[in-house]
Motif scaffolding. Structure first.
Motif, PDB file in Angstrom:
ATOM      1  N   MET A 289       0.848  -1.164   0.000  1.00 21.79           N
ATOM      2  CA  MET A 289       0.000   0.000   0.000  1.00 21.79           C
ATOM      3  C   MET A 289       0.898   1.234   0.000  1.00 21.79           C
ATOM      4  SD  MET A 289      -3.014   0.772   2.632  1.00 21.79           S
ATOM      5  CE  MET A 289      -3.546   2.403   2.940  1.00 21.79           C
ATOM      6  N   GLU A 290       0.936   1.930  -1.126  1.00 28.52           N
ATOM      7  CA  GLU A 290       1.834   3.070  -1.261  1.00 28.52           C
ATOM      8  C   GLU A 290       1.245   4.348  -0.688  1.00 28.52           C
ATOM      9  OE1 GLU A 290       4.455   5.362  -4.646  1.00 28.52           O
ATOM     10  OE2 GLU A 290       3.407   3.537  -5.173  1.00 28.52           O
ATOM     11  N   TYR A 291      -0.081   4.523  -0.794  1.00 27.87           N
ATOM     12  CA  TYR A 291      -0.748   5.720  -0.283  1.00 27.87           C
ATOM     13  C   TYR A 291      -1.820   5.334   0.717  1.00 27.87           C
ATOM     14  CZ  TYR A 291       1.300   8.338  -4.147  1.00 27.87           C
ATOM     15  OH  TYR A 291       2.172   8.926  -5.014  1.00 27.87           O
TER      16      TYR A 291
ATOM     17  N   ALA B 281       6.663   0.917   6.513  1.00 26.47           N
ATOM     18  CA  ALA B 281       5.367   0.735   7.186  1.00 26.47           C
ATOM     19  C   ALA B 281       4.306   0.153   6.259  1.00 26.47           C
ATOM     20  CB  ALA B 281       4.886   2.064   7.751  1.00 26.47           C
ATOM     21  N   ARG B 282       4.616  -0.045   4.988  1.00 26.62           N
ATOM     22  CA  ARG B 282       3.598  -0.464   4.017  1.00 26.62           C
ATOM     23  C   ARG B 282       2.999  -1.826   4.326  1.00 26.62           C
ATOM     24  NH1 ARG B 282       6.402   1.955  -1.442  1.00 26.62           N
ATOM     25  NH2 ARG B 282       6.126   4.119  -0.791  1.00 26.62           N
TER      26      ARG B 282
ATOM     27  N   ARG C 214      -1.546  10.682   1.469  1.00 25.12           N
ATOM     28  CA  ARG C 214      -0.122  10.813   1.783  1.00 25.12           C
ATOM     29  C   ARG C 214       0.537   9.464   1.551  1.00 25.12           C
ATOM     30  NH1 ARG C 214       0.122  11.573   8.363  1.00 25.12           N
ATOM     31  NH2 ARG C 214      -0.761   9.556   8.897  1.00 25.12           N
ATOM     32  N   ARG C 215       1.807   9.523   1.259  1.00 20.97           N
ATOM     33  CA  ARG C 215       2.564   8.286   1.049  1.00 20.97           C
ATOM     34  C   ARG C 215       2.786   7.577   2.376  1.00 20.97           C
ATOM     35  NH1 ARG C 215       5.161   7.199  -3.721  1.00 20.97           N
ATOM     36  NH2 ARG C 215       5.272   8.927  -5.166  1.00 20.97           N
ATOM     37  N   VAL C 216       2.636   6.280   2.334  1.00 15.78           N
ATOM     38  CA  VAL C 216       2.974   5.460   3.486  1.00 15.78           C
ATOM     39  C   VAL C 216       4.462   5.161   3.368  1.00 15.78           C
ATOM     40  CG1 VAL C 216       2.598   3.239   4.620  1.00 15.78           C
ATOM     41  CG2 VAL C 216       0.668   4.448   3.567  1.00 15.78           C
ATOM     42  N   PRO C 217       5.235   5.424   4.429  1.00 16.30           N
ATOM     43  CA  PRO C 217       6.671   5.108   4.354  1.00 16.30           C
ATOM     44  C   PRO C 217       6.881   3.638   3.983  1.00 16.30           C
ATOM     45  CG  PRO C 217       6.174   6.332   6.355  1.00 16.30           C
ATOM     46  CD  PRO C 217       4.862   5.977   5.713  1.00 16.30           C
TER      47      PRO C 217
END
Length: 123
Positions: A1-3, A75-76, A69-72
């Protein structure tokens, strides 16, 4: 999950909606919401105006605002695993809110029936 995404609603002043039949979303309030979200790394991606029922007797203008927002990267995996739990929690909260609204409408109906019955008994 990128965002990941967050949706908030910003409503007009309820007092002016009910008393004057019109409301306005204050620019300063909207700006404060946007800046608060930006400070947490969120970026506005979509905004839609909607009319929502308020206090059973009036509608309120509401802005439904979607942020992303982008998930680091680190943390994805954890975030993707939590998505289903988020859906379950959101549906449960919506169900509870719907139950409260239905109870409020029922109470108004019961109150109106009682007042009508009292009015009929006085005649």
């Amino acid at each position: 999950m990128e965002y990941e995404y967050k949706v908030i609603d910003v409503a007009d002043g309820s007092i002016s909606s009910v008393l004057l039949g019109e409301g306005r979303i204050e620019t300063a309030v909207l700006q404060a919401y946007l800046n608060a979200m930006a400070a947490e790394g969120w970026r506005l991606v979509f905004m839609e105006k909607a009319m929502q029922r308020h206090l059973v007797v009036s509608d309120r203008e509401t802005l439904m605002i979607t942020f992303e927002r982008r998930v680091p990267e680190e943390a994805r995996g954890d975030r993707a695993a939590k998505v289903i739990d988020d859906i379950i929690d959101a549906e449960a909260a919506a169900s509870r809110q719907g139950g409260k609204a239905a109870a409020g409408v029922a109470a108004v109906g019961v109150g109106a029936a009682i007042l009508t019955a009292l009015g009929d008994s006085d005649a």
